[in-house]
Design a protein around this motif. Structure first.
Motif, PDB file in Angstrom:
ATOM      1  N   SER A  38       5.179   0.913  -0.255  1.00 16.87           N
ATOM      2  CA  SER A  38       4.857   1.976   0.705  1.00 16.87           C
ATOM      3  C   SER A  38       5.883   3.090   0.574  1.00 16.87           C
ATOM      4  CB  SER A  38       4.883   1.419   2.130  1.00 16.87           C
ATOM      5  OG  SER A  38       3.970   0.358   2.261  1.00 16.87           O
ATOM      6  N   LYS A  39       5.404   4.335   0.662  1.00 17.31           N
ATOM      7  CA  LYS A  39       6.296   5.442   0.308  1.00 17.31           C
ATOM      8  C   LYS A  39       7.416   5.658   1.305  1.00 17.31           C
ATOM      9  CE  LYS A  39       2.774   8.662   1.962  1.00 17.31           C
ATOM     10  NZ  LYS A  39       1.786   9.637   1.465  1.00 17.31           N
ATOM     11  N   HIS A  40       7.198   5.330   2.580  1.00 17.67           N
ATOM     12  CA  HIS A  40       8.239   5.550   3.580  1.00 17.67           C
ATOM     13  C   HIS A  40       8.566   4.251   4.302  1.00 17.67           C
ATOM     14  CE1 HIS A  40       7.360  10.159   4.031  1.00 17.67           C
ATOM     15  NE2 HIS A  40       7.895   9.830   2.864  1.00 17.67           N
ATOM     16  N   ALA A  41       9.854   3.920   4.349  1.00 18.59           N
ATOM     17  CA  ALA A  41      10.321   2.744   5.085  1.00 18.59           C
ATOM     18  C   ALA A  41      11.624   3.111   5.797  1.00 18.59           C
ATOM     19  CB  ALA A  41      10.548   1.561   4.162  1.00 18.59           C
ATOM     20  N   LEU A  42      11.656   2.808   7.089  1.00 19.47           N
ATOM     21  CA  LEU A  42      12.834   3.086   7.909  1.00 19.47           C
ATOM     22  C   LEU A  42      13.359   1.764   8.454  1.00 19.47           C
ATOM     23  CD1 LEU A  42      14.764   4.989   9.441  1.00 19.47           C
ATOM     24  CD2 LEU A  42      13.006   5.183  11.234  1.00 19.47           C
ATOM     25  N   PHE A  43      14.651   1.501   8.239  1.00 21.27           N
ATOM     26  CA  PHE A  43      15.312   0.296   8.724  1.00 21.27           C
ATOM     27  C   PHE A  43      16.309   0.682   9.804  1.00 21.27           C
ATOM     28  CE2 PHE A  43      13.861  -0.597   4.479  1.00 21.27           C
ATOM     29  CZ  PHE A  43      13.579  -1.957   4.429  1.00 21.27           C
ATOM     30  N   LEU A  44      16.182   0.075  10.984  1.00 20.30           N
ATOM     31  CA  LEU A  44      17.106   0.338  12.083  1.00 20.30           C
ATOM     32  C   LEU A  44      17.759  -0.975  12.505  1.00 20.30           C
ATOM     33  CD1 LEU A  44      14.156   2.054  12.943  1.00 20.30           C
ATOM     34  CD2 LEU A  44      15.993   3.318  14.058  1.00 20.30           C
ATOM     35  N   PHE A  45      19.081  -0.941  12.655  1.00 19.97           N
ATOM     36  CA  PHE A  45      19.839  -2.140  13.001  1.00 19.97           C
ATOM     37  C   PHE A  45      20.672  -1.850  14.245  1.00 19.97           C
ATOM     38  CE2 PHE A  45      19.118  -2.163   8.447  1.00 19.97           C
ATOM     39  CZ  PHE A  45      18.594  -3.429   8.239  1.00 19.97           C
ATOM     40  N   ASP A  46      20.313  -2.501  15.348  1.00 12.92           N
ATOM     41  CA  ASP A  46      21.110  -2.384  16.564  1.00 12.92           C
ATOM     42  C   ASP A  46      22.181  -3.472  16.507  1.00 12.92           C
ATOM     43  OD1 ASP A  46      22.128  -1.797  19.001  1.00 12.92           O
ATOM     44  OD2 ASP A  46      20.298  -2.160  20.145  1.00 12.92           O
TER      45      ASP A  46
ATOM     46  N   ASN B 292       0.854  -1.187   0.000  1.00  7.04           N
ATOM     47  CA  ASN B 292       0.000   0.000   0.000  1.00  7.04           C
ATOM     48  C   ASN B 292       0.890   1.237   0.000  1.00  7.04           C
ATOM     49  OD1 ASN B 292      -1.739   2.123   0.464  1.00  7.04           O
ATOM     50  ND2 ASN B 292      -2.825   1.147   2.160  1.00  7.04           N
ATOM     51  N   PRO B 293       0.854   2.052  -1.066  1.00  9.08           N
ATOM     52  CA  PRO B 293       1.721   3.231  -1.125  1.00  9.08           C
ATOM     53  C   PRO B 293       1.474   4.223   0.008  1.00  9.08           C
ATOM     54  CG  PRO B 293       0.829   2.723  -3.299  1.00  9.08           C
ATOM     55  CD  PRO B 293       0.091   1.859  -2.314  1.00  9.08           C
ATOM     56  N   GLU B 294       0.324   4.143   0.654  1.00 10.30           N
ATOM     57  CA  GLU B 294       0.007   5.121   1.698  1.00 10.30           C
ATOM     58  C   GLU B 294       0.369   4.631   3.101  1.00 10.30           C
ATOM     59  OE1 GLU B 294      -0.813   8.077   0.684  1.00 10.30           O
ATOM     60  OE2 GLU B 294      -0.688   7.205  -1.332  1.00 10.30           O
ATOM     61  N   ASN B 295       1.110   3.532   3.196  1.00  8.21           N
ATOM     62  CA  ASN B 295       1.557   3.046   4.498  1.00  8.21           C
ATOM     63  C   ASN B 295       2.938   3.590   4.841  1.00  8.21           C
ATOM     64  OD1 ASN B 295      -0.759   1.577   4.720  1.00  8.21           O
ATOM     65  ND2 ASN B 295       0.208  -0.426   4.516  1.00  8.21           N
ATOM     66  N   ARG B 296       3.280   3.520   6.122  1.00  9.74           N
ATOM     67  CA  ARG B 296       4.671   3.699   6.535  1.00  9.74           C
ATOM     68  C   ARG B 296       5.096   2.428   7.266  1.00  9.74           C
ATOM     69  NH1 ARG B 296       4.880   7.826  11.804  1.00  9.74           N
ATOM     70  NH2 ARG B 296       2.957   7.093  12.804  1.00  9.74           N
ATOM     71  N   LEU B 297       6.339   2.014   7.008  1.00 10.07           N
ATOM     72  CA  LEU B 297       6.873   0.791   7.579  1.00 10.07           C
ATOM     73  C   LEU B 297       8.150   1.083   8.352  1.00 10.07           C
ATOM     74  CD1 LEU B 297       6.555  -1.706   4.574  1.00 10.07           C
ATOM     75  CD2 LEU B 297       4.818  -1.088   6.265  1.00 10.07           C
ATOM     76  N   LEU B 298       8.326   0.361   9.452  1.00 11.03           N
ATOM     77  CA  LEU B 298       9.555   0.458  10.237  1.00 11.03           C
ATOM     78  C   LEU B 298      10.057  -0.948  10.532  1.00 11.03           C
ATOM     79  CD1 LEU B 298      10.365   2.867  13.140  1.00 11.03           C
ATOM     80  CD2 LEU B 298      10.789   0.416  13.429  1.00 11.03           C
ATOM     81  N   PHE B 299      11.351  -1.171  10.302  1.00  8.87           N
ATOM     82  CA  PHE B 299      11.995  -2.457  10.562  1.00  8.87           C
ATOM     83  C   PHE B 299      13.068  -2.240  11.618  1.00  8.87           C
ATOM     84  CE2 PHE B 299      10.406  -2.414   6.279  1.00  8.87           C
ATOM     85  CZ  PHE B 299       9.889  -3.676   6.046  1.00  8.87           C
ATOM     86  N   TYR B 300      13.054  -3.072  12.666  1.00 11.52           N
ATOM     87  CA  TYR B 300      14.025  -2.934  13.747  1.00 11.52           C
ATOM     88  C   TYR B 300      14.639  -4.307  14.013  1.00 11.52           C
ATOM     89  CZ  TYR B 300      15.964  -1.153  18.182  1.00 11.52           C
ATOM     90  OH  TYR B 300      16.803  -0.744  19.202  1.00 11.52           O
ATOM     91  N   PHE B 301      15.967  -4.388  13.853  1.00  8.13           N
ATOM     92  CA  PHE B 301      16.682  -5.639  14.123  1.00  8.13           C
ATOM     93  C   PHE B 301      17.654  -5.429  15.266  1.00  8.13           C
ATOM     94  CE2 PHE B 301      20.405  -8.346  13.768  1.00  8.13           C
ATOM     95  CZ  PHE B 301      19.848  -9.610  13.654  1.00  8.13           C
ATOM     96  N   ALA B 302      17.582  -6.297  16.279  1.00  6.98           N
ATOM     97  CA  ALA B 302      18.523  -6.278  17.394  1.00  6.98           C
ATOM     98  C   ALA B 302      19.195  -7.633  17.473  1.00  6.98           C
ATOM     99  CB  ALA B 302      17.813  -5.955  18.707  1.00  6.98           C
ATOM    100  N   GLY B 303      20.497  -7.661  17.340  1.00  2.00           N
ATOM    101  CA  GLY B 303      21.237  -8.912  17.361  1.00  2.00           C
ATOM    102  C   GLY B 303      22.637  -8.684  16.838  1.00  2.00           C
ATOM    103  N   HIS B 304      23.375  -9.757  16.643  1.00  2.00           N
ATOM    104  CA  HIS B 304      24.744  -9.631  16.141  1.00  2.00           C
ATOM    105  C   HIS B 304      24.752  -9.239  14.672  1.00  2.00           C
ATOM    106  CE1 HIS B 304      27.098 -10.838  19.567  1.00  2.00           C
ATOM    107  NE2 HIS B 304      26.417 -11.964  19.727  1.00  2.00           N
ATOM    108  N   GLY B 305      25.733  -8.430  14.315  1.00  3.24           N
ATOM    109  CA  GLY B 305      26.029  -8.126  12.926  1.00  3.24           C
ATOM    110  C   GLY B 305      27.502  -8.389  12.676  1.00  3.24           C
ATOM    111  N   HIS B 306      27.855  -8.568  11.417  1.00  2.00           N
ATOM    112  CA  HIS B 306      29.251  -8.875  11.090  1.00  2.00           C
ATOM    113  C   HIS B 306      29.558  -8.351   9.698  1.00  2.00           C
ATOM    114  CE1 HIS B 306      33.069 -10.968  11.273  1.00  2.00           C
ATOM    115  NE2 HIS B 306      32.829 -11.489  10.080  1.00  2.00           N
TER     116      HIS B 306
END
Length: 232
Positions: A152-160, A91-105
């Motif tokens: 969706s027009k806005h998507a924010l990805f956050l990686f802890d 849906n182009p009118e949605n906003r999405l947020l992705f949050y990942f907490a864990g190990h990265g390499h």
């Protein structure tokens, strides 16, 4: 559920010139926490508290939140992202947020570039089993594919997590103030540490993220918290 009801609330904002912008029909977040590592990575018990706090503050901001804990391998991570995007990201009118907490390499590719990875529970430590790691961890190029697939027009990805890579070397201009430009498609990425940094299990990133959404992130006083403000 209450969270799901929040996720269907239409979001309208006022620009600095007083104009009303109907920005989002729905707000949805996917929160992934990985704590129970089994193949050579230190366990991260603090992640359990992270996802509780992040879920709470996102629901307070009107998001419907889906939480996934301890995906075992890349296939489970891919299934999680694909299902969420199919359900909410078309849906182009949605906003999405992705949050990942864990190990990265971060690993160097055959071409000399750095590639960041997020690590599921059973992915082996690459210092002991590089092929097994490459077979089971999710590289950030796949995250870029998901970002491009979303309608969706806005998507924010956050990686802890700690990693680097070409995906995070990109920088694009964004509007300084809330305006009609805000309605244009945007994909933004925030990571808590580079490849050379170690992020503590007691997550300062999560603490600052929660504080920002609770009001401290509104650095310009316009009553809205943008990804740029979160990144600061």
């Amino acid at each position: 559920s209450f969270a799901a009801e929040r996720g269907i609330k239409r979001v309208e904002i006022k620009t600095v010139s007083g104009e009303t912008v109907g920005l989002y029909e729905e707000s949805h977040a996917l929160v992934i926490g990985v704590s129970a590592y089994t193949a050579g990575w230190p366990k991260l018990p603090g992640v359990k508290d992270d996802i509780v706090s992040v879920r709470k503050v996102l629901e307070e901001q009107g998001f419907g939140v889906e939480v996934v804990e301890n995906p075992k391998n890349r296939e489970e991570l891919e299934q999680t992202f694909n299902q969420f995007i199919r359900k909410h990201g078309r849906n182009p009118e949605n906003r999405l947020l992705f949050y990942f907490a864990g190990h990265g390499h971060t690993e160097k590719t055959a071409y000399g570039e750095e590639m960041g990875y997020i690590i599921p529970t059973t992915s082996p430590n690459p210092n002991r089993d590089l092929n097994g790691f490459l077979d089971s961890a999710m590289d950030m190029r796949q995250i870029e594919v998901y970002a491009q697939r979303i309608r969706s027009k806005h998507a924010l990805f956050l990686f802890d997590s700690c990693f680097s890579g070409s995906l995070f070397a990109l920088s694009r201009a964004v509007p300084e103030n809330i305006s009609y430009k805000t309605t244009k498609p945007v994909r933004q990425f925030i990571t808590s540490g580079s490849a050379e940094e170690q992020v503590p299990d007691t997550s300062i990133f999560r603490q600052q993220f929660v504080a920002a959404l609770s009001g401290e992130g509104d650095t310009d006083g316009d009553r809205y918290v943008t990804a740029i403000e979160l990144g600061e």
